[in-house]
Design a protein around this motif. Structure first.
Motif, PDB file in Angstrom:
ATOM      1  N   SER A 277      65.262   6.915  62.713  1.00  0.00           N
ATOM      2  CA  SER A 277      65.119   8.249  62.137  1.00  0.00           C
ATOM      3  C   SER A 277      63.969   8.945  62.846  1.00  0.00           C
ATOM      4  N   PHE A 278      64.289   9.994  63.580  1.00  0.00           N
ATOM      5  CA  PHE A 278      63.358  10.665  64.472  1.00  0.00           C
ATOM      6  C   PHE A 278      62.862  11.960  63.847  1.00  0.00           C
ATOM      7  N   THR A 279      61.540  12.117  63.705  1.00  0.00           N
ATOM      8  CA  THR A 279      60.935  13.325  63.150  1.00  0.00           C
ATOM      9  C   THR A 279      59.991  13.939  64.178  1.00  0.00           C
ATOM     10  N   VAL A 280      60.054  15.259  64.333  1.00  0.00           N
ATOM     11  CA  VAL A 280      59.203  15.976  65.280  1.00  0.00           C
ATOM     12  C   VAL A 280      58.167  16.798  64.509  1.00  0.00           C
ATOM     13  N   ALA A 281      56.912  16.767  64.962  1.00  0.00           N
ATOM     14  CA  ALA A 281      55.850  17.589  64.381  1.00  0.00           C
ATOM     15  C   ALA A 281      55.136  18.329  65.508  1.00  0.00           C
ATOM     16  N   VAL A 282      55.078  19.662  65.415  1.00  0.00           N
ATOM     17  CA  VAL A 282      54.535  20.509  66.476  1.00  0.00           C
ATOM     18  C   VAL A 282      53.233  21.159  66.010  1.00  0.00           C
ATOM     19  N   ASP A 283      52.243  21.117  66.886  1.00  0.00           N
ATOM     20  CA  ASP A 283      50.915  21.670  66.614  1.00  0.00           C
ATOM     21  C   ASP A 283      50.938  23.196  66.813  1.00  0.00           C
ATOM     22  N   PHE A 284      50.727  23.939  65.720  1.00  0.00           N
ATOM     23  CA  PHE A 284      50.672  25.403  65.777  1.00  0.00           C
ATOM     24  C   PHE A 284      49.266  25.919  65.471  1.00  0.00           C
ATOM     25  N   THR A 285      48.239  25.187  65.886  1.00  0.00           N
ATOM     26  CA  THR A 285      46.872  25.618  65.601  1.00  0.00           C
ATOM     27  C   THR A 285      46.379  26.603  66.661  1.00  0.00           C
ATOM     28  N   GLY A 286      45.326  27.342  66.302  1.00  0.00           N
ATOM     29  CA  GLY A 286      44.816  28.406  67.145  1.00  0.00           C
ATOM     30  C   GLY A 286      44.280  27.948  68.478  1.00  0.00           C
ATOM     31  N   SER A 287      43.882  26.661  68.605  1.00  0.00           N
ATOM     32  CA  SER A 287      43.325  26.165  69.869  1.00  0.00           C
ATOM     33  C   SER A 287      44.355  26.175  70.997  1.00  0.00           C
TER      34      SER A 287
END
Length: 498
Positions: A277-287
């Motif tokens: 089971s593959f989950t993706v998490a993407v960084d949307f921070t201001g840096s």
């Protein structure tokens, strides 16, 4: 045994299956002076030209008239063919492969069909002149091989009791499988000479031999009365001598056995029907920078790519082959999201909390493209919420009796992390679950924190000092490994065990 096979034409096809034979003997002839025979079993099969040829042989059991051979004899079983077998028992007194110079202790001729139909066949041993080999008997147990998985073990012990008058004990381990008729020997380690703190060479045991593929079944390990479950990764057990315990009031144990590793391979899980089971998490921070600026890591070039998209494609294309429905949950973290513009650390890219799934890698890419202009990059950069999110599902999967699901969390980030302490705790807690974390670092920032989480230089510990049970984090700096497919899968495989 499953044997019948019918082709589309309705004709019976030649059907074959692998069969594992376990051999033991009792009351063998003693051919040695001053000690006992050192028996070995050789399996011969009759060819179509009525000539015997060797198929396999067991290990030699030192100084024993009632041997239980640990090595299994594997043969192809053809239901429609009479397969004649000959089990020969020899007393091995030299290191040559040729058996003609070894003492003959008896043999049994039978068919594979007889063994298979009996499942457990016991017969007297016969000498070459057809007379009984004393009171010697041979027992053959047959089992169809339905599970090709293996378990890798690393085992050591310390402070063992000394059983020798001159020198120290020569310890070895025997692993037994629980069957309907009792305990059956599955594996015997090598003997470690003259050592009360032995470390045995790493070894492998097939799940078929060890527990019939049923991982919830207990196994027994001797030289002590130990029962351990296959779901463990590492564990320590006391060696208990029941006779000594009865006699000595202050008796504690006769030493400690430490299972340093009980590991399945990535291929073992996949062949056993495990789904990833593959989950993706993407960084949307201001840096990451303003997505409208070409300097931003989220800036989509005229060619339609950026490092986040490249990482999703590279890793997703590897993983998706092992996920049957190819529906991947995809999340973002660190952004202000509509309609309230509150910062969220685990929001679905499709903005549908009840159904965060995307259809294949293409679906994840499309969700990312659609989401990007609708959110405001902000902060802080917290990993722990998304790790705990996936860990909840992995914990539920752990309650199942079979290893049917393994969870992979892909975190794509620019490397700045705010909740390091909470992330350490979350990773240590998740290390007991069927779960791995892949962190892909995009951009050229300082990735020291990511490398620390990887734990390659030592076990990651929580704030309270608790060590991770296993290393479940793999960090990949994307710019150093543009071809993530080549670096990622081997790295992931090394972390893929329970």
């Amino acid at each position: 045994f499953e044997t019948g096979v019918i082709t589309n034409s309705g004709m019976a096809a030649q059907c074959v299956t692998k069969v594992e034979l376990t051999v033991s003997c009792e009351n063998l002839l003693d051919k040695d002076v001053g000690s006992k025979s050192d028996p070995l079993c050789v399996l011969l099969m009759d060819s179509s030209k009525s000539q015997w040829y060797e198929v396999a042989r067991t290990e030699k059991v030192q100084n024993c008239l009632n041997p239980k051979f640990a090595k299994k004899l594997v043969v192809d079983y053809y239901f429609e063919i009479v397969q004649k077998l000959k089990f020969g028992i020899y007393d091995i007194d030299n290191k040559t492969i040729d058996l003609s110079d070894d003492d003959f202790l008896g043999e049994l001729e039978c068919t594979l069909g007889q063994v298979v139909s009996s499942r457990k066949l016991t017969r007297p041993l016969i000498l070459k002149n057809k007379s009984p080999a004393g009171k010697g008997t041979i027992t053959i147990t047959a089992e169809e091989i339905k599970d090709n998985r293996v378990v890798n073990f690393e085992v050591e012990a310390r402070k063992l009791d000394n059983k020798d008058l001159f020198g120290k004990s020569d310890p070895y381990l025997e692993f037994y499988r629980q069957t309907e008729t009792g305990w059956q020997l599955a594996h015997r380690t090598e003997v470690v000479k003259n050592n009360l703190n032995p470390t045995w060479r790493p070894f492998r045991i097939s799940l078929q031999s060890l527990c019939g593929g049923e991982m919830e079944k207990p196994i027994k390990v001797l030289f002590s009365s130990l029962f351990l479950s296959l779901i463990i990764c590492t564990a320590e057990f006391e060696c208990i001598n029941s006779k000594k315990k009865q006699k000595k009031k202050g008796y504690k144990n006769s030493g400690i056995v430490s299972v340093k590793l009980c590991q399945y391979t990535f291929l073992d899980y996949i062949m056993g029907g495990c789904q990833i089971s593959f989950t993706v998490a993407v960084d949307f921070t201001g840096s990451n920078g303003d997505p409208r600026s070409p300097q931003s890591l989220h800036y989509i070039s005229p060619q339609g790519v950026n490092e986040y998209l490249s990482a999703i494609w590279s890793v997703g294309n590897v993983i998706q082959d092992y996920d049957s429905d190819k529906m991947f949950p995809a999340f973002g973290f660190g952004a202000q999201i509509p309609p309230t513009w509150q910062v969220s650390h685990e929001f679905p890219l499709n903005f549908t909390p009840a159904n965060p799934f995307c259809a294949g890698v293409e679906g994840v890419v499309q969700a990312y493209r659609t989401c990007l202009p609708q959110v405001k990059l902000y902060g802080p950069t917290n990993f722990s919420p998304i790790i705990n999110h996936v860990a909840r599902f992995a914990k539920e999967a752990l309650q199942q009796t079979t290893a049917s699901q393994y969870f992979v969390l892909l975190i794509i980030t620019d490397g700045v992390i705010t909740d390091m302490d909470q992330t350490r705790n979350a990773i240590v807690s998740a290390s007991r679950l069927p779960m791995s974390i892949i962190i892909v670092g995009v951009g050229g920032a300082d990735f020291t924190a990511m490398e620390f989480l990887d734990g390659d230089d030592g076990r990651l510990r929580s704030l309270t000092g608790e060590a991770a049970m296993r290393d479940i984090v793999q960090f990949v700096p994307f710019r150093q490994f543009q071809n993530v497919r080549n670096i990622l899968l081997p790295s992931f495989v090394t972390h893929f065990y329970m």
